[in-house]
Design a protein around this motif. Structure first.
Motif, PDB file in Angstrom:
ATOM      1  N   ILE A 132       0.815  -1.256  -0.171  1.00  0.00           N
ATOM      2  CA  ILE A 132       0.040   0.164   0.094  1.00  0.00           C
ATOM      3  C   ILE A 132       1.178   1.167  -0.142  1.00  0.00           C
ATOM      4  N   SER A 133       2.036   1.184   0.791  1.00  0.00           N
ATOM      5  CA  SER A 133       2.813   2.470   0.847  1.00  0.00           C
ATOM      6  C   SER A 133       3.518   2.547  -0.304  1.00  0.00           C
ATOM      7  N   LEU A 134       3.664   1.490  -1.109  1.00  0.00           N
ATOM      8  CA  LEU A 134       4.517   1.827  -2.447  1.00  0.00           C
ATOM      9  C   LEU A 134       3.501   2.102  -3.538  1.00  0.00           C
ATOM     10  N   ILE A 135       2.255   1.777  -3.472  1.00  0.00           N
ATOM     11  CA  ILE A 135       1.366   2.102  -4.217  1.00  0.00           C
ATOM     12  C   ILE A 135       0.858   3.795  -4.068  1.00  0.00           C
ATOM     13  N   VAL A 136       0.953   4.083  -2.600  1.00  0.00           N
ATOM     14  CA  VAL A 136       0.706   5.739  -2.422  1.00  0.00           C
ATOM     15  C   VAL A 136       1.776   6.432  -2.910  1.00  0.00           C
ATOM     16  N   SER A 137       3.033   6.021  -2.604  1.00  0.00           N
ATOM     17  CA  SER A 137       4.295   6.691  -3.152  1.00  0.00           C
ATOM     18  C   SER A 137       4.200   6.720  -4.739  1.00  0.00           C
ATOM     19  N   LEU A 138       3.979   5.798  -5.395  1.00  0.00           N
ATOM     20  CA  LEU A 138       3.819   6.009  -7.026  1.00  0.00           C
ATOM     21  C   LEU A 138       2.958   6.738  -7.387  1.00  0.00           C
ATOM     22  N   THR A 139       1.868   6.667  -6.574  1.00  0.00           N
ATOM     23  CA  THR A 139       0.594   7.694  -6.920  1.00  0.00           C
ATOM     24  C   THR A 139       0.963   9.106  -6.837  1.00  0.00           C
ATOM     25  N   LEU A 140       1.747   9.519  -5.690  1.00  0.00           N
ATOM     26  CA  LEU A 140       1.968  10.698  -5.502  1.00  0.00           C
ATOM     27  C   LEU A 140       3.028  11.152  -6.521  1.00  0.00           C
ATOM     28  N   GLN A 141       3.932  10.482  -6.743  1.00  0.00           N
ATOM     29  CA  GLN A 141       5.029  10.726  -7.821  1.00  0.00           C
ATOM     30  C   GLN A 141       4.463  11.071  -8.995  1.00  0.00           C
ATOM     31  N   PHE A 142       3.265   9.995  -9.633  1.00  0.00           N
ATOM     32  CA  PHE A 142       2.721  10.313 -10.733  1.00  0.00           C
ATOM     33  C   PHE A 142       2.030  11.462 -10.794  1.00  0.00           C
ATOM     34  N   ASN A 143       1.435  11.716  -9.561  1.00  0.00           N
ATOM     35  CA  ASN A 143       0.670  13.201  -9.437  1.00  0.00           C
ATOM     36  C   ASN A 143       1.673  14.377  -9.729  1.00  0.00           C
ATOM     37  N   ILE A 144       2.565  14.231  -9.040  1.00  0.00           N
ATOM     38  CA  ILE A 144       3.673  15.533  -9.159  1.00  0.00           C
ATOM     39  C   ILE A 144       4.159  15.576 -10.721  1.00  0.00           C
ATOM     40  N   SER A 145       4.514  14.536 -11.198  1.00  0.00           N
ATOM     41  CA  SER A 145       4.961  14.522 -12.329  1.00  0.00           C
ATOM     42  C   SER A 145       3.877  15.095 -13.525  1.00  0.00           C
ATOM     43  N   MET A 146       2.530  14.540 -13.405  1.00  0.00           N
ATOM     44  CA  MET A 146       1.463  15.155 -14.052  1.00  0.00           C
ATOM     45  C   MET A 146       1.435  16.561 -13.803  1.00  0.00           C
ATOM     46  N   ARG A 147       1.437  17.064 -12.785  1.00  0.00           N
ATOM     47  CA  ARG A 147       1.259  18.685 -12.630  1.00  0.00           C
ATOM     48  C   ARG A 147       2.459  19.222 -13.151  1.00  0.00           C
ATOM     49  N   SER A 148       3.579  18.870 -13.100  1.00  0.00           N
ATOM     50  CA  SER A 148       4.882  19.550 -13.520  1.00  0.00           C
ATOM     51  C   SER A 148       4.580  19.590 -15.189  1.00  0.00           C
ATOM     52  N   ASP A 149       4.106  18.563 -15.564  1.00  0.00           N
ATOM     53  CA  ASP A 149       3.866  18.469 -17.254  1.00  0.00           C
ATOM     54  C   ASP A 149       2.837  19.444 -17.602  1.00  0.00           C
ATOM     55  N   LEU A 150       1.698  19.570 -16.802  1.00  0.00           N
ATOM     56  CA  LEU A 150       0.696  20.524 -17.094  1.00  0.00           C
ATOM     57  C   LEU A 150       1.335  21.886 -17.035  1.00  0.00           C
ATOM     58  N   HIS A 151       2.129  22.259 -15.888  1.00  0.00           N
ATOM     59  CA  HIS A 151       2.426  23.527 -15.828  1.00  0.00           C
ATOM     60  C   HIS A 151       3.497  23.845 -16.829  1.00  0.00           C
ATOM     61  N   ALA A 152       4.068  22.826 -17.248  1.00  0.00           N
ATOM     62  CA  ALA A 152       5.111  23.169 -18.458  1.00  0.00           C
ATOM     63  C   ALA A 152       4.300  23.128 -19.835  1.00  0.00           C
ATOM     64  N   ALA A 153       3.168  22.530 -20.062  1.00  0.00           N
ATOM     65  CA  ALA A 153       2.252  22.843 -21.275  1.00  0.00           C
ATOM     66  C   ALA A 153       1.702  24.164 -20.906  1.00  0.00           C
ATOM     67  N   ALA A 154       1.269  24.513 -19.952  1.00  0.00           N
ATOM     68  CA  ALA A 154       0.721  25.696 -19.825  1.00  0.00           C
ATOM     69  C   ALA A 154       1.655  26.934 -19.980  1.00  0.00           C
ATOM     70  N   ASN A 155       3.020  26.682 -19.466  1.00  0.00           N
ATOM     71  CA  ASN A 155       3.907  27.771 -19.750  1.00  0.00           C
ATOM     72  C   ASN A 155       4.117  28.004 -20.973  1.00  0.00           C
ATOM     73  N   LEU A 156       4.267  26.614 -21.798  1.00  0.00           N
ATOM     74  CA  LEU A 156       4.539  26.731 -23.511  1.00  0.00           C
ATOM     75  C   LEU A 156       3.527  27.365 -24.204  1.00  0.00           C
ATOM     76  N   ARG A 157       2.184  27.087 -24.011  1.00  0.00           N
ATOM     77  CA  ARG A 157       1.050  27.760 -24.475  1.00  0.00           C
ATOM     78  C   ARG A 157       1.205  29.360 -24.153  1.00  0.00           C
ATOM     79  N   ASP A 158       1.323  29.790 -23.110  1.00  0.00           N
ATOM     80  CA  ASP A 158       1.255  31.409 -22.595  1.00  0.00           C
ATOM     81  C   ASP A 158       2.520  31.867 -23.277  1.00  0.00           C
ATOM     82  N   GLY A 159       3.723  30.901 -23.437  1.00  0.00           N
ATOM     83  CA  GLY A 159       4.772  31.790 -23.983  1.00  0.00           C
ATOM     84  C   GLY A 159       4.418  31.803 -25.688  1.00  0.00           C
TER      85      GLY A 159
END
Length: 328
Positions: A20-47
């Protein structure tokens, strides 16, 4: 003892918790990665959006310059291209998000640094102009420093490898190759005004200015092929450098004369009509009343983000050719 070893229920619980701890850790990491990609895409769009907003401001300024050309061949700071604040202030209405600020800088009102030299010889009129300009008290240079800088600029531009002397000394490749980071003397026209930072005697403080002193960069230009300066748009320090007889009061009176819409600025010799200047003579091959080379600076904004487009434009008649282009 045998009963204790056969009881595995605790091990299963531990394994479950670890999974369960491993799944939670992977989920959080995936969430952070997705948010980073989302912000990068938004910055690219705004640029991308900001780039187009800035380019829109640039093209609006081009249109104003073309329109101005159709209205006559006299250029002054009273014309629409010289004051685009209203256009900038209302630019937000052109976009769903964002706005631009744009200004046009007249390089024809600046000293044409490349005209200092003709072949390998001084253009004497331009040499005297540049010398008077650099001797302005605002720059705080000694006479010897000025002579050395003028000679060094000539050596940077002229075609030979001979060090210019008297008064003062220039600098050729022999000097520059002895520096900690050696380079050769260009011996060719200046392409970008920042090249002067490579010339002996031109410090960053002199070039860009300090809190106490102005820099020379905004008064000089590598553009222009006739050495003439638009007297209607030249800055005060350039106006004062036109003649040894010019003083601060004369310059103030000239600027005031230019601001009066009732005055005719079509003849560059209008300065003789300014009170107290009837006996002042400025070299005819220095003066003009029209402009050819312009720098357009357009900056696009969206929230806290910004992107700038800078371009040099040469206007011939109603045609505007882009000479250089930079996006920051």
């Amino acid at each position: 003892m045998k009963r204790i070893l056969q009881d595995n229920s605790g091990v299963a619980l531990i394994v479950t918790i670890l999974i369960i701890s491993l799944i939670v850790s992977l989920t959080l990491q995936f969430n952070i990665s997705m948010r980073s990609d989302l912000h990068a895409a938004a910055n690219l769009r705004d640029g991308i959006k900001l780039g187009y907003i800035a380019k829109s401001g640039f093209n609006c300024a081009l249109a104003v310059l073309r329109e101005d050309a159709s209205e006559g061949n006299v250029d002054s700071l009273l014309e629409a291209w010289a004051d685009l604040k209203t256009l900038s202030d209302n630019s937000g209405a052109l976009f769903y998000e964002g706005w631009f600020q744009v200004e046009v800088l007249d390089h024809s009102g600046r000293i044409q640094i490349n005209k200092l030299v003709e072949g390998s010889q001084y253009n004497d009129t331009q040499r005297k102009l540049l010398t008077r300009f650099l001797k302005s008290p605002e720059f705080g240079l000694e006479d010897e420093e000025v002579e050395n800088i003028v000679n060094a600029v000539k050596d940077w531009i002229d075609l030979d490898d001979e060090v210019t002397e008297g008064p003062g000394y220039g600098a050729e490749s022999g000097y520059y190759q002895g520096l900690d980071k050696p380079y050769v003397c260009k011996n060719a026209p200046v392409e970008f005004i920042e090249e002067l930072l490579l010339v002996r005697g031109v410090t960053k403080g002199l070039f860009y200015g300090t809190k106490e002193k102005p820099g020379i960069a905004s008064y000089l230009s590598p553009y222009g092929d006739d050495g003439k300066i638009n007297i209607n748009t030249a800055e005060s320090l350039v106006l004062k450098a036109f003649s040894d007889r010019m003083d601060d009061q004369m310059v103030e009176d000239m600027v005031a004369h230019r601001k009066d819409r009732n005055n005719d600025l079509s003849d560059p010799n209008w300065y003789k009509t300014v009170p107290g200047m009837g006996d002042v003579t400025i070299a005819e091959d220095l003066l003009d009343a029209s402009s050819t080379n312009f720098e357009i600076v357009s900056e696009g904004f969206k929230g806290a983000m910004a992107k700038r487009v800078t371009g040099m434009v040469k206007r011939t008649g109603s045609k505007c050719d882009i000479l250089s282009w930079k996006i920051e």
